[in-house]
Motif scaffolding. Sequence first.
Motif, PDB file in Angstrom:
ATOM      1  N   ALA A  30       2.318   1.711  -3.370  1.00  0.00           N
ATOM      2  CA  ALA A  30       1.299   2.174  -4.320  1.00  0.00           C
ATOM      3  C   ALA A  30       1.053   3.671  -4.161  1.00  0.00           C
ATOM      4  CB  ALA A  30       0.006   1.396  -4.111  1.00  0.00           C
ATOM      5  N   ARG A  31       1.056   4.159  -2.913  1.00  0.00           N
ATOM      6  CA  ARG A  31       0.882   5.602  -2.690  1.00  0.00           C
ATOM      7  C   ARG A  31       2.049   6.391  -3.274  1.00  0.00           C
ATOM      8  NH1 ARG A  31       0.536   6.098   3.168  1.00  0.00           N
ATOM      9  NH2 ARG A  31       0.405   3.868   3.322  1.00  0.00           N
ATOM     10  N   ALA A  65       4.014   5.440  -5.727  1.00  0.00           N
ATOM     11  CA  ALA A  65       3.924   5.329  -7.177  1.00  0.00           C
ATOM     12  C   ALA A  65       2.833   6.254  -7.720  1.00  0.00           C
ATOM     13  CB  ALA A  65       3.646   3.889  -7.574  1.00  0.00           C
ATOM     14  N   ALA A  66       1.752   6.434  -6.993  1.00  0.00           N
ATOM     15  CA  ALA A  66       0.676   7.313  -7.432  1.00  0.00           C
ATOM     16  C   ALA A  66       1.122   8.776  -7.436  1.00  0.00           C
ATOM     17  CB  ALA A  66      -0.548   7.143  -6.548  1.00  0.00           C
ATOM     18  N   THR A  67       1.983   9.143  -6.488  1.00  0.00           N
ATOM     19  CA  THR A  67       2.455  10.535  -6.462  1.00  0.00           C
ATOM     20  C   THR A  67       3.451  10.804  -7.575  1.00  0.00           C
ATOM     21  OG1 THR A  67       4.195   9.991  -4.886  1.00  0.00           O
ATOM     22  CG2 THR A  67       2.112  10.773  -3.984  1.00  0.00           C
ATOM     23  N   HIS A  68       4.104   9.761  -8.061  1.00  0.00           N
ATOM     24  CA  HIS A  68       5.059   9.894  -9.159  1.00  0.00           C
ATOM     25  C   HIS A  68       4.478   9.319 -10.447  1.00  0.00           C
ATOM     26  CE1 HIS A  68       7.661  10.205  -5.618  1.00  0.00           C
ATOM     27  NE2 HIS A  68       8.389  10.990  -6.376  1.00  0.00           N
ATOM     28  N   ASP A  69       3.182   9.529 -10.684  1.00  0.00           N
ATOM     29  CA  ASP A  69       2.532   8.909 -11.829  1.00  0.00           C
ATOM     30  C   ASP A  69       3.006   9.478 -13.164  1.00  0.00           C
ATOM     31  OD1 ASP A  69       1.418  11.363 -11.562  1.00  0.00           O
ATOM     32  OD2 ASP A  69      -0.659  10.693 -11.657  1.00  0.00           O
ATOM     33  N   ASP A  78       0.829  -1.210   0.000  1.00  0.00           N
ATOM     34  CA  ASP A  78       0.000   0.000   0.000  1.00  0.00           C
ATOM     35  C   ASP A  78       0.862   1.257   0.000  1.00  0.00           C
ATOM     36  OD1 ASP A  78      -2.263  -1.559   0.019  1.00  0.00           O
ATOM     37  OD2 ASP A  78      -2.600  -1.362   2.186  1.00  0.00           O
TER      38      ASP A  78
END
Length: 87
Positions: free
Chosen positions: A51-52, A54-58, A48
């Motif tokens: 994933a957070r 990775a989401a901020t560095h999308d 998790d």
Amino acid sequence: MALKGRQWWKLVGLAGAVGVAATGAVVMRDERRRRAYTADEVRTKLHDRYARVAATHDTQSAVPLDEVTTGLCTRIRTGLRRVRVRR
């Protein structure tokens, strides 16, 4: 009744012993909480967290995990740990 020379030192020593015992109790309580997690729960939390990040560095295709910069405090702490282990 006023405390005299040695009585002050006895009082300071007793306060120190109580402080050490209280700190040990708090550390043990936290350690029990930390060990209460199963391996699957830890793995899920790490996934998790990744994933957070990775989401901020999308905007990037991948998160550069090898480019982790360490601060001065972290480098000093790591060096001190190495020195302690060698003794």
